[in-house]
Design a protein around this motif. Sequence first.
Motif, PDB file in Angstrom:
ATOM      1  N   SER A 172      41.631  36.804  38.883  1.00  0.00           N
ATOM      2  CA  SER A 172      41.558  35.387  39.256  1.00  0.00           C
ATOM      3  C   SER A 172      41.948  35.077  40.692  1.00  0.00           C
ATOM      4  N   SER A 179      34.638  30.541  40.547  1.00  0.00           N
ATOM      5  CA  SER A 179      35.402  29.539  39.803  1.00  0.00           C
ATOM      6  C   SER A 179      35.956  30.070  38.490  1.00  0.00           C
ATOM      7  N   THR A 180      35.450  31.211  38.015  1.00  0.00           N
ATOM      8  CA  THR A 180      35.883  31.747  36.727  1.00  0.00           C
ATOM      9  C   THR A 180      37.359  32.147  36.781  1.00  0.00           C
ATOM     10  N   ARG A 181      38.094  31.718  35.765  1.00  0.00           N
ATOM     11  CA  ARG A 181      39.497  32.120  35.641  1.00  0.00           C
ATOM     12  C   ARG A 181      39.668  32.784  34.280  1.00  0.00           C
ATOM     13  N   SER A 214      37.085  35.286  29.132  1.00  0.00           N
ATOM     14  CA  SER A 214      36.526  34.228  29.971  1.00  0.00           C
ATOM     15  C   SER A 214      36.705  32.892  29.243  1.00  0.00           C
ATOM     16  N   VAL A 227      30.858  37.538  32.120  1.00  0.00           N
ATOM     17  CA  VAL A 227      30.468  36.828  33.337  1.00  0.00           C
ATOM     18  C   VAL A 227      29.921  37.864  34.319  1.00  0.00           C
ATOM     19  N   GLU A 241      28.526  32.182  36.125  1.00  0.00           N
ATOM     20  CA  GLU A 241      29.650  31.274  35.902  1.00  0.00           C
ATOM     21  C   GLU A 241      29.272  29.808  36.048  1.00  0.00           C
ATOM     22  N   PHE A 276      29.945  27.280  33.165  1.00  0.00           N
ATOM     23  CA  PHE A 276      31.209  26.576  32.948  1.00  0.00           C
ATOM     24  C   PHE A 276      31.183  25.203  33.604  1.00  0.00           C
TER      25      PHE A 276
END
Length: 374
Positions: free
Chosen positions: A218, A227-229, A312, A318, A365, A368
């Motif tokens: 992250s 932006s993916t966490r 995810s 992802v 991503e 999301f």
Amino acid sequence: MPAQASDTTIIGGGVVGLCTALGLLQAGRRVTVLDGADGDLRASQGNFGLVWLQGKGAGFAPYAELTRDAVAAWPNFAAMLQDVTGTGLSLDQSGGFEFFTDPVELADFAADLERQQAYLGNRFSHEIIDGDKLRRMHPQIGPTVVGATFCAHDGHVNPLRLLRALRCAVLALGGDLKTDAHVTAVAEAPGGGFDLTFRDGTRHGTDRVVLCAGLGTSSLAAQLGFSTRVYPQRGELLITEKLGYRLPFLSSTIRQVDEGGIQIGGTKADAGPDDSETLDVMAGLARQAVSVMPALADVRVVRAWSALRVMSPDGYPVYARSARHPGAYLVTCHSGVTLAPLHASILADWLDENSNAPDLEAFDETRFAISDAA
């Protein structure tokens, strides 16, 4: 850019990162893999070793398709790794069960499998087995089990042998594997490519970078505009003594490893970065296993551990390219063992943007952001 440049640098030396490196090396790329320390949170060293299709992607057709392709590719993938490294993975794809003691849960999962069947057609098969028939097939199954589902495509593998074989294969094919390499910063280099800074202040240059760092992704992802966490999900396991006989079945929660012991798992908990064991969960695992197979009550537990899955926001993989930093990629999933053959093959074409690259748009991503807007 620092002098020690490579075509591609992969941050993360677990199953996902090593498979990605393997595919690129086979495509003729120069690859560096940056691995962390033994004390890091490592999903690759604590997973259940399943090669599993049953129930995967019941609510998301692209994931069902991806998983089916991966499961079908496993025999050739295991054979290739053995040829390159001499390490056998103890792959067994003779089918797997999901056992249920709650009829409502069984009915709900059966509905999931029907949706999966609709997506995959004749590329998927499954059975719903009531408790009485199940006990005629396997008399060891306990009386509280109301039924099971069975998928002939499911199986398992020795995950630690897989990890070892992948490391050996990457080295054998000319990859550069750096251990205890903690990346603290990654940025575009003035002359092109990327400049990576390590915790000790040293630097590493690369033309492109692929983030496969699992739960360590992250902070670096944010630096490259992703932006993916990801978040951790804790799973706990019991390991029994080695048995002198073989279990007549494999399930997603009870499996006999090739060395002879029984591995019992299947728990899920949102506990943050805490990978400690909990007595009540361990006791629950033991009770559930004995309800499925009462003979396990007389088997000794010799080890227990907890590990963190890499999740995810929606639980699916992802595969993303950075819009702000061309040449930066993000790859993350919690099914690294099942998807390993595809990560070691088709991802190379996707990263190289070849004409035969797979369509992975459904796993970008941006889904999301769309979900949040909705």
